[in-house]
Design a protein around this motif. Sequence first.
Motif, PDB file in Angstrom:
ATOM      1  N   UNK A   1     122.509  24.975 -29.989  1.00  0.00           N
ATOM      2  CA  UNK A   1     122.168  25.306 -31.368  1.00  0.00           C
ATOM      3  C   UNK A   1     121.076  26.355 -31.413  1.00  0.00           C
ATOM      4  N   UNK A   2     121.037  27.110 -32.508  1.00  0.00           N
ATOM      5  CA  UNK A   2     119.947  28.066 -32.693  1.00  0.00           C
ATOM      6  C   UNK A   2     118.735  27.415 -33.351  1.00  0.00           C
ATOM      7  N   UNK A   3     118.813  26.079 -33.553  1.00  0.00           N
ATOM      8  CA  UNK A   3     117.704  25.274 -34.083  1.00  0.00           C
ATOM      9  C   UNK A   3     117.331  25.640 -35.518  1.00  0.00           C
ATOM     10  N   UNK A   4     118.212  26.355 -36.204  1.00  0.00           N
ATOM     11  CA  UNK A   4     117.950  26.691 -37.613  1.00  0.00           C
ATOM     12  C   UNK A   4     118.572  25.629 -38.513  1.00  0.00           C
ATOM     13  N   UNK A   5     117.807  25.160 -39.477  1.00  0.00           N
ATOM     14  CA  UNK A   5     118.332  24.196 -40.442  1.00  0.00           C
ATOM     15  C   UNK A   5     118.532  22.830 -39.851  1.00  0.00           C
ATOM     16  N   UNK A   6     117.459  22.154 -39.541  1.00  0.00           N
ATOM     17  CA  UNK A   6     117.553  20.878 -38.859  1.00  0.00           C
ATOM     18  C   UNK A   6     117.675  19.659 -39.746  1.00  0.00           C
ATOM     19  N   UNK A   7     117.904  19.846 -41.032  1.00  0.00           N
ATOM     20  CA  UNK A   7     117.930  18.700 -41.931  1.00  0.00           C
ATOM     21  C   UNK A   7     116.518  18.181 -42.115  1.00  0.00           C
ATOM     22  N   UNK A   8     116.327  16.895 -41.905  1.00  0.00           N
ATOM     23  CA  UNK A   8     114.990  16.299 -41.954  1.00  0.00           C
ATOM     24  C   UNK A   8     114.271  16.660 -40.651  1.00  0.00           C
ATOM     25  N   UNK A   9     113.398  17.662 -40.706  1.00  0.00           N
ATOM     26  CA  UNK A   9     112.788  18.196 -39.480  1.00  0.00           C
ATOM     27  C   UNK A   9     111.890  17.178 -38.783  1.00  0.00           C
TER      28      UNK A   9
ATOM     29  N   UNK B   1     110.796  25.377 -34.124  1.00  0.00           N
ATOM     30  CA  UNK B   1     111.513  24.241 -33.527  1.00  0.00           C
ATOM     31  C   UNK B   1     111.649  24.410 -32.020  1.00  0.00           C
ATOM     32  N   UNK B   2     111.905  25.639 -31.584  1.00  0.00           N
ATOM     33  CA  UNK B   2     112.014  25.904 -30.143  1.00  0.00           C
ATOM     34  C   UNK B   2     110.694  25.599 -29.443  1.00  0.00           C
TER      35      UNK B   2
ATOM     36  N   UNK C   1     110.283  21.774 -29.128  1.00  0.00           N
ATOM     37  CA  UNK C   1     111.137  21.229 -28.074  1.00  0.00           C
ATOM     38  C   UNK C   1     110.559  21.551 -26.695  1.00  0.00           C
ATOM     39  N   UNK C   2     110.193  22.823 -26.486  1.00  0.00           N
ATOM     40  CA  UNK C   2     109.710  23.254 -25.174  1.00  0.00           C
ATOM     41  C   UNK C   2     108.422  22.538 -24.778  1.00  0.00           C
ATOM     42  N   UNK C   3     107.585  22.230 -25.754  1.00  0.00           N
ATOM     43  CA  UNK C   3     106.315  21.565 -25.460  1.00  0.00           C
ATOM     44  C   UNK C   3     106.488  20.066 -25.214  1.00  0.00           C
ATOM     45  N   UNK C   4     107.720  19.574 -25.397  1.00  0.00           N
ATOM     46  CA  UNK C   4     107.979  18.141 -25.197  1.00  0.00           C
ATOM     47  C   UNK C   4     109.087  17.916 -24.162  1.00  0.00           C
TER      48      UNK C   4
ATOM     49  N   UNK D   1     115.912  33.635 -16.188  1.00  0.00           N
ATOM     50  CA  UNK D   1     116.199  33.274 -17.580  1.00  0.00           C
ATOM     51  C   UNK D   1     114.883  33.073 -18.306  1.00  0.00           C
ATOM     52  N   UNK D   2     114.748  33.687 -19.462  1.00  0.00           N
ATOM     53  CA  UNK D   2     113.512  33.598 -20.229  1.00  0.00           C
ATOM     54  C   UNK D   2     113.501  32.297 -21.010  1.00  0.00           C
ATOM     55  N   UNK D   3     112.525  31.465 -20.720  1.00  0.00           N
ATOM     56  CA  UNK D   3     112.367  30.195 -21.439  1.00  0.00           C
ATOM     57  C   UNK D   3     111.601  30.456 -22.735  1.00  0.00           C
ATOM     58  N   UNK D   4     111.976  29.703 -23.766  1.00  0.00           N
ATOM     59  CA  UNK D   4     111.307  29.887 -25.060  1.00  0.00           C
ATOM     60  C   UNK D   4     110.099  28.960 -25.176  1.00  0.00           C
TER      61      UNK D   4
END
Length: 405
Positions: free
Chosen positions: A318-326, A361-362, A365-368, A402-405
């Motif tokens: 996913x592009x992590x856009x529009x996650x519903x209840x964030x 959002x990215x 995720x990356x920090x967790x 690969x570039x990590x976000x």
Amino acid sequence: MNRNKEIEVSDNKHQNLERWRLMLGGDDADGTGHQLSNELTELDQSLTALYEFERRGSFDYGPNGKQLNRKGGRGKGTPSIARWLGDIRKYFPQSVVNVMQADAMKNDRLKEKMIMEPEILEKAEADVHLVASLMEIGKLIPEKTKETARMVVKKVVDELMDKLEQKTIASLAGALDKSARSFRPRHNEINWPATIKKNLKHYQPEYKTIIPEVKVGYGKKSKRSLKDIILCLDQSGSMGESVIYSGIFGAVMASLPNVKTKMVVFDTQIADLTEELEDPVDLLFGVQLGGGTDINKALQYCESLVEKPDDTILVLVTDLCGGGDLQQMKKRALSLVESGVQVICLLALDDNGTPWYDKQNAKFFASNNIPVFACTPDLFPDMMAAAIQKNDISTWASEHDIVLQ
């Protein structure tokens, strides 16, 4: 003689005016003031429908070549691609018809109309881009075109399977074999070549032998899966190619022993396509691209599928856009990681580079402990092999530039 000469000059002038009028296209930019014959008028309208499409904003082609909404084409009108196709075959040789059809397919908005027609779809270049367009149209594909559309999808699927299947099986089977090995085997379960290789450092020159301090076994074959893999795919419009490649890989992984693969697609609703993995063509026809995105709802469903957290890999594409209840989305992602599930977020699974994505959002995720990056199809099997062996995916990504976000 002078009279004949005047007629010849007049005819030449008339023909030149016709040519200029056809090239200029009429409207305010005409300047010739020349009226075309009925047949040339219809021919001109077929050209205008295609080559004025961008400026007018619609494909205004009515009955008998009649141009609709002449002053800008903003009305509703009754566009008819089928009628236009019939007319251009009447007015132009086949070589010109082929060029006009190809020009029409270069425009994304017009392409969606064109591929509704079987004769256009048969000649179109069958690739992941075209399949993505068909998936986006989905249920709007008319009955007369559905069989042709299926043939196009099957052709692309077959080509991708030929290209990706063997590498995927080889990479994952090797990783699964290593995961299945036992280091406390019974005597009849010892893998002697692997055991010797493992203990070469314990070679005793005086005895010309090794001391097998570590014994490597083949492991026990079991009907119980060694790994559970959940592919969770965002089916919003921007993710078309990623869904196609994910469907192919999902079908391959579903064929492997000791792996249980599930396929989930989502927008604001959830569709479990696991039963369709046996036929990737049916699977792709089950996807309806477009619509909103509710990542929270998708993670909630995936959470309900987890039976063995420590042996489950969740690949969220996913592009992590529009996650519903964030907030809930973040809590569910954390809960999955804390339970032992290996979660990987792919922003894209295609050859197009890093897509547009939600950076906040990215970052969360990356920090967790959820690696976030875009992956090309050729590297996906290696990535899954690393995940099966529980290698650090962030390290793996870095090793592959690969570039990590």
